[in-house]
Scaffold this active site. Sequence first.
Site, PDB file in Angstrom:
ATOM      1  CB  ALA A 114      -0.917  -0.013   1.209  1.00 42.05           C
ATOM      2  CB  VAL A 115       3.539   2.083  -2.233  1.00 41.83           C
ATOM      3  CG1 VAL A 115       4.504   3.196  -2.583  1.00 41.83           C
ATOM      4  CG2 VAL A 115       4.273   0.941  -1.532  1.00 41.83           C
ATOM      5  CB  VAL A 204      -3.759  -2.699  -1.388  1.00 40.82           C
ATOM      6  CG1 VAL A 204      -3.584  -1.419  -2.204  1.00 40.82           C
ATOM      7  CG2 VAL A 204      -4.249  -2.387   0.017  1.00 40.82           C
ATOM      8  CG  HIS A 225      -7.601 -11.167 -15.741  1.00 40.98           C
ATOM      9  ND1 HIS A 225      -8.769 -10.483 -15.995  1.00 40.98           N
ATOM     10  CD2 HIS A 225      -6.625 -10.226 -15.632  1.00 40.98           C
ATOM     11  CE1 HIS A 225      -8.507  -9.185 -16.030  1.00 40.98           C
ATOM     12  NE2 HIS A 225      -7.211  -9.003 -15.810  1.00 40.98           N
ATOM     13  CD  GLU A 295      -2.090  -9.627 -14.811  1.00 47.67           C
ATOM     14  OE1 GLU A 295      -2.727  -9.518 -13.748  1.00 47.67           O
ATOM     15  OE2 GLU A 295      -2.472  -9.127 -15.891  1.00 47.67           O
TER      16      GLU A 295
HETATM   17  C1  4GW Z   1      -1.138   4.458 -11.532  1.00 50.40           C
HETATM   18  O1  4GW Z   1      -0.871   5.586 -11.283  1.00 50.40           O
HETATM   19  C2  4GW Z   1      -0.793   3.426 -10.535  1.00 50.40           C
HETATM   20  S1  4GW Z   1      -0.267   3.733  -8.995  1.00 50.40           S
HETATM   21  C3  4GW Z   1      -0.888   2.104 -10.743  1.00 50.40           C
HETATM   22  C4  4GW Z   1      -0.531   1.336  -9.624  1.00 50.40           C
HETATM   23  C5  4GW Z   1      -0.150   2.100  -8.569  1.00 50.40           C
HETATM   24  C6  4GW Z   1       0.224   1.614  -7.251  1.00 50.40           C
HETATM   25  C7  4GW Z   1       0.137   0.268  -6.981  1.00 50.40           C
HETATM   26  C8  4GW Z   1       0.614   2.506  -6.195  1.00 50.40           C
HETATM   27  O2  4GW Z   1       0.734   3.714  -6.347  1.00 50.40           O
HETATM   28  N1  4GW Z   1       0.828   1.986  -4.947  1.00 50.40           N
HETATM   29  C9  4GW Z   1       0.704   0.654  -4.695  1.00 50.40           C
HETATM   30  O3  4GW Z   1       0.878   0.236  -3.552  1.00 50.40           O
HETATM   31  N2  4GW Z   1       0.403  -0.197  -5.732  1.00 50.40           N
HETATM   32  C10 4GW Z   1       0.338  -1.645  -5.427  1.00 50.40           C
HETATM   33  O4  4GW Z   1       0.410  -2.400  -6.611  1.00 50.40           O
HETATM   34  C11 4GW Z   1      -1.008  -1.975  -4.788  1.00 50.40           C
HETATM   35  O5  4GW Z   1      -0.899  -3.071  -3.948  1.00 50.40           O
HETATM   36  C12 4GW Z   1      -1.836  -2.319  -6.017  1.00 50.40           C
HETATM   37  O6  4GW Z   1      -2.997  -3.013  -5.713  1.00 50.40           O
HETATM   38  C13 4GW Z   1      -0.807  -3.086  -6.828  1.00 50.40           C
HETATM   39  C14 4GW Z   1      -1.106  -3.208  -8.319  1.00 50.40           C
HETATM   40  O7  4GW Z   1      -1.501  -1.964  -8.849  1.00 50.40           O
HETATM   41  P1  4GW Z   1      -2.984  -1.761  -9.382  1.00 50.40           P
HETATM   42  O8  4GW Z   1      -3.910  -2.329  -8.374  1.00 50.40           O
HETATM   43  O9  4GW Z   1      -3.226  -0.339  -9.741  1.00 50.40           O
HETATM   44  O10 4GW Z   1      -2.945  -2.652 -10.684  1.00 50.40           O
HETATM   45  P2  4GW Z   1      -4.254  -3.136 -11.471  1.00 50.40           P
HETATM   46  O11 4GW Z   1      -4.914  -1.913 -12.041  1.00 50.40           O
HETATM   47  O12 4GW Z   1      -3.704  -4.082 -12.526  1.00 50.40           O
HETATM   48  O13 4GW Z   1      -5.136  -3.846 -10.509  1.00 50.40           O
END
Ligand code: 4GW
Length: 344
Positions: A114-115, A204, A225, A295
């Site tokens: 959770a960044v 997260v 998926h 992924e």
């Molecule tokens: C776009 O600006 C970003 S920020 C895409 C991912 C980001 C991000 C992701 C972040 O700023 N901080 C973070 O902790 N994450 C972690 O990576 C978080 O656990 C998140 O669930 C995971 C994967 O990113 P996502 O959920 O956005 O990926 P998708 O859209 O494929 O579920």
Amino acid sequence: MLENWRYMLIFRSSVFGILVIFMLLMMGFWVQKENVVFPYKNEQTIDWSKTVAEKSKELEQCEKKLLSNTAENKSMGLNTLTPWLAPIVWDGTYDLSILDKQHSGTRIGLFVFAVKKYIRFLQLFLESAERYFMVGHKVTYYVFTDKVDEVVKPKMADGRILQLHNVVADQRWQDVSMRRMEILTVYTKEYMPSEIDYLVCADVDMVFTDHVGVEILGDLVATIHPGYFLSEPESFTYERRPISAAYIPDGEGDFYYMAAFYGGKVDEIYKLSVACQNGIIEDKKKNIEAVWQEESHLNRYLVYNKPTKVLSPEYLWDTNVPYGDLVKKKRFVILNKNNQEIRN
Ligand code: 4GW
Ligand code: MN
């Protein structure tokens, strides 16, 4: 003379035989008439509707198999077994009371990042996990964040531990997402082997909305998926450039797995994370990045290291994708995020 006697004997015994057969036939007619031979004729007929109701669970699975075997839809995503005979977990395919007993004492880790702005998803994630994730079992949350001070600790049941760890906040979101593999290579080697038996890795930006328990545990487990469970392998968004370490040639691969939920025994996740991290580093050296970051590397790893258990899209649902009526339970649901707002 002797010859004549012999003929007489044969003749007599034949007549006798015919007589006996005739009498038996007559008795047969009589017995049938008296309703002795078929006494059950008047008994109740089977109530098929009841039998069908009892079999409804089995039928539900058959229905899924039939659906997946029709000519226009050969998708394996609705099956309950993979071609290599690993179970695909759907509601109704397991007996939780047996599994819960088998896993009494099992220690389970839940790994999550959770960044930066994604810290806002953490509270709901943890609170919903307390409600639905491995209830009654020993759970350690491994939370990695750049904002340890902002973490809101949920009210936790006995046997559940929250570990908070600091992690660097990469500038590029792709790097934040991929950083998880690097951290996994360290923790699955150094710390987790003595703390937990199984590790589950999750995004997260998700919420648990229904039971997720020990039925998901296995040596190596991945989730289909939700956007591709009915798709043909040709349309899976695997990395298709041979130059990338995540490359999967046409014709290979069984499912498109989503990196938002996978897990297994700690040593299996160690092997997986090392392989994926090495792929990520190899690609970086070539100045390339796989189409869906870690992924893509995860999918490549799972083509050549088949999961021992596959989770149906019940375990990763997205309310924006179609065919939700085929997925009766939605247990772990992707949050609708405002991309504009959370973009770094
Ligand atoms: C776009 O600006 C970003 S920020 C895409 C991912 C980001 C991000 C992701 C972040 O700023 N901080 C973070 O902790 N994450 C972690 O990576 C978080 O656990 C998140 O669930 C995971 C994967 O990113 P996502 O959920 O956005 O990926 P998708 O859209 O494929 O579920
Ligand atoms: Mn996500």
